[in-house]
Design a protein around this motif. Sequence first.
Motif, PDB file in Angstrom:
ATOM      1  N   HIS A 154       0.806  -1.217   0.000  1.00 27.29           N
ATOM      2  CA  HIS A 154       0.000   0.000   0.000  1.00 27.29           C
ATOM      3  C   HIS A 154       0.840   1.269   0.000  1.00 27.29           C
ATOM      4  O   HIS A 154       0.401   2.295  -0.509  1.00 27.29           O
ATOM      5  CB  HIS A 154      -1.003  -0.022   1.156  1.00 27.29           C
ATOM      6  CG  HIS A 154      -2.120  -0.988   0.896  1.00 27.29           C
ATOM      7  ND1 HIS A 154      -2.075  -2.303   1.314  1.00 27.29           N
ATOM      8  CD2 HIS A 154      -3.283  -0.850   0.219  1.00 27.29           C
ATOM      9  CE1 HIS A 154      -3.168  -2.924   0.911  1.00 27.29           C
ATOM     10  NE2 HIS A 154      -3.917  -2.073   0.242  1.00 27.29           N
ATOM     11  N   GLY A 155       2.054   1.197   0.524  1.00 26.84           N
ATOM     12  CA  GLY A 155       2.932   2.362   0.520  1.00 26.84           C
ATOM     13  C   GLY A 155       3.709   2.544  -0.775  1.00 26.84           C
ATOM     14  O   GLY A 155       4.267   3.613  -1.028  1.00 26.84           O
ATOM     15  N   ALA A 156       3.756   1.508  -1.582  1.00 23.21           N
ATOM     16  CA  ALA A 156       4.471   1.596  -2.861  1.00 23.21           C
ATOM     17  C   ALA A 156       3.777   2.621  -3.756  1.00 23.21           C
ATOM     18  O   ALA A 156       2.555   2.722  -3.784  1.00 23.21           O
ATOM     19  CB  ALA A 156       4.519   0.240  -3.546  1.00 23.21           C
ATOM     20  N   ASN A 157       4.578   3.344  -4.494  1.00 19.82           N
ATOM     21  CA  ASN A 157       4.074   4.438  -5.313  1.00 19.82           C
ATOM     22  C   ASN A 157       4.477   4.208  -6.764  1.00 19.82           C
ATOM     23  O   ASN A 157       5.663   4.033  -7.063  1.00 19.82           O
ATOM     24  CB  ASN A 157       4.664   5.745  -4.766  1.00 19.82           C
ATOM     25  CG  ASN A 157       4.231   6.951  -5.517  1.00 19.82           C
ATOM     26  OD1 ASN A 157       4.696   7.170  -6.630  1.00 19.82           O
ATOM     27  ND2 ASN A 157       3.367   7.736  -4.905  1.00 19.82           N
TER      28      ASN A 157
ATOM     29  N   ILE B  27       8.112   3.968  -8.784  1.00 17.84           N
ATOM     30  CA  ILE B  27       8.458   2.777  -9.561  1.00 17.84           C
ATOM     31  C   ILE B  27       8.855   3.181 -10.978  1.00 17.84           C
ATOM     32  O   ILE B  27       9.874   2.730 -11.510  1.00 17.84           O
ATOM     33  CB  ILE B  27       7.288   1.763  -9.578  1.00 17.84           C
ATOM     34  CG1 ILE B  27       7.103   1.171  -8.173  1.00 17.84           C
ATOM     35  CG2 ILE B  27       7.526   0.665 -10.612  1.00 17.84           C
ATOM     36  CD1 ILE B  27       5.855   0.327  -8.007  1.00 17.84           C
ATOM     37  N   ALA B  28       8.074   4.050 -11.586  1.00 20.39           N
ATOM     38  CA  ALA B  28       8.389   4.528 -12.938  1.00 20.39           C
ATOM     39  C   ALA B  28       9.722   5.262 -12.953  1.00 20.39           C
ATOM     40  O   ALA B  28      10.539   5.058 -13.860  1.00 20.39           O
ATOM     41  CB  ALA B  28       7.269   5.436 -13.440  1.00 20.39           C
TER      42      ALA B  28
ATOM     43  N   LYS C  10       5.223   7.357 -15.758  1.00 15.93           N
ATOM     44  CA  LYS C  10       4.256   6.590 -14.982  1.00 15.93           C
ATOM     45  C   LYS C  10       3.202   5.948 -15.878  1.00 15.93           C
ATOM     46  O   LYS C  10       2.815   4.795 -15.681  1.00 15.93           O
ATOM     47  CB  LYS C  10       3.587   7.494 -13.941  1.00 15.93           C
ATOM     48  CG  LYS C  10       2.581   6.787 -13.075  1.00 15.93           C
ATOM     49  CD  LYS C  10       1.972   7.750 -12.062  1.00 15.93           C
ATOM     50  CE  LYS C  10       0.847   7.108 -11.289  1.00 15.93           C
ATOM     51  NZ  LYS C  10       0.233   8.049 -10.341  1.00 15.93           N
ATOM     52  N   GLY C  11       2.760   6.659 -16.886  1.00 18.20           N
ATOM     53  CA  GLY C  11       1.746   6.140 -17.798  1.00 18.20           C
ATOM     54  C   GLY C  11       2.196   4.890 -18.542  1.00 18.20           C
ATOM     55  O   GLY C  11       1.369   4.071 -18.942  1.00 18.20           O
ATOM     56  N   THR C  12       3.504   4.751 -18.728  1.00 15.99           N
ATOM     57  CA  THR C  12       4.029   3.579 -19.427  1.00 15.99           C
ATOM     58  C   THR C  12       3.714   2.295 -18.662  1.00 15.99           C
ATOM     59  O   THR C  12       3.473   1.250 -19.266  1.00 15.99           O
ATOM     60  CB  THR C  12       5.554   3.723 -19.635  1.00 15.99           C
ATOM     61  OG1 THR C  12       5.804   4.947 -20.336  1.00 15.99           O
ATOM     62  CG2 THR C  12       6.123   2.556 -20.417  1.00 15.99           C
ATOM     63  N   ILE C  13       3.691   2.377 -17.339  1.00 14.20           N
ATOM     64  CA  ILE C  13       3.354   1.201 -16.529  1.00 14.20           C
ATOM     65  C   ILE C  13       1.993   0.662 -16.946  1.00 14.20           C
ATOM     66  O   ILE C  13       1.799  -0.545 -17.086  1.00 14.20           O
ATOM     67  CB  ILE C  13       3.377   1.541 -15.024  1.00 14.20           C
ATOM     68  CG1 ILE C  13       4.805   1.862 -14.577  1.00 14.20           C
ATOM     69  CG2 ILE C  13       2.780   0.408 -14.191  1.00 14.20           C
ATOM     70  CD1 ILE C  13       4.919   2.383 -13.154  1.00 14.20           C
ATOM     71  N   TYR C  14       1.048   1.594 -17.183  1.00 17.52           N
ATOM     72  CA  TYR C  14      -0.316   1.174 -17.504  1.00 17.52           C
ATOM     73  C   TYR C  14      -0.452   0.584 -18.911  1.00 17.52           C
ATOM     74  O   TYR C  14      -1.477  -0.011 -19.233  1.00 17.52           O
ATOM     75  CB  TYR C  14      -1.292   2.338 -17.304  1.00 17.52           C
ATOM     76  CG  TYR C  14      -1.477   2.646 -15.841  1.00 17.52           C
ATOM     77  CD1 TYR C  14      -2.215   1.800 -15.015  1.00 17.52           C
ATOM     78  CD2 TYR C  14      -0.894   3.778 -15.271  1.00 17.52           C
ATOM     79  CE1 TYR C  14      -2.381   2.072 -13.666  1.00 17.52           C
ATOM     80  CE2 TYR C  14      -1.056   4.056 -13.915  1.00 17.52           C
ATOM     81  CZ  TYR C  14      -1.797   3.198 -13.130  1.00 17.52           C
ATOM     82  OH  TYR C  14      -1.951   3.461 -11.794  1.00 17.52           O
ATOM     83  N   LEU C  15       0.570   0.723 -19.735  1.00 17.53           N
ATOM     84  CA  LEU C  15       0.559   0.043 -21.031  1.00 17.53           C
ATOM     85  C   LEU C  15       0.726  -1.465 -20.848  1.00 17.53           C
ATOM     86  O   LEU C  15       0.295  -2.257 -21.693  1.00 17.53           O
ATOM     87  CB  LEU C  15       1.684   0.567 -21.931  1.00 17.53           C
ATOM     88  CG  LEU C  15       1.565   2.013 -22.405  1.00 17.53           C
ATOM     89  CD1 LEU C  15       2.816   2.422 -23.173  1.00 17.53           C
ATOM     90  CD2 LEU C  15       0.322   2.189 -23.269  1.00 17.53           C
TER      91      LEU C  15
END
Length: 183
Positions: free
Chosen positions: A10-13, A17-18, A25-30
């Motif tokens: 839950h604390g991970a952001n 990470i990105a 960050k948006g690349t993660i959602y790909l």
Amino acid sequence: MTEFQEYGFHGANLSRIAQRAGIAKGTIYLYYDSKEALFLAAVGKHVVSIMGESEAQVDVPGGTTKELLIHFLRGMYNRFVDSEAQAVFRILIAEGDRMPEVMRDYHAMTVQRGTTLLSKILERGVARGEVRPGSVVRMPHVLMAPTVFFAVHDMMFKNVKPVDFDSFFEAHIDMLMNGCLID
């Protein structure tokens, strides 16, 4: 996994990470539709690989059931005392009740898969006359219990009262092969 190790689930952001990965960050959602999916992918990459190796060995006709069980259990011990696997244990123990989908998926890719593999090893042993049919064959979870205990003990007490891995592993195998009671 580093982010999850340091901050828990839950604390991970995702932004951190990105940033660590050198991507937006948006690349993660790909690739992942949620933080849960990213976490499970990281876990799957790291924790589950030993199962694939062991599954392949079960289908090889050579070798004894004892050799196969020792190889499988040693692989589990090696994975469980690894810092990333221990981080996963910490997260699941501490935060698992708040993420039932992750727990369900983790169970399927580790516990269920491992239990199925152990069942296959034991049934192979029964068919070859190397394993006594009975409660252990019906409940192969018990073979993993010392492995999980060692991992949790190591995680919690390695700086207080460490348990020697080689001695513990030897005792586990001895208990598995010989039991501890004299008839």
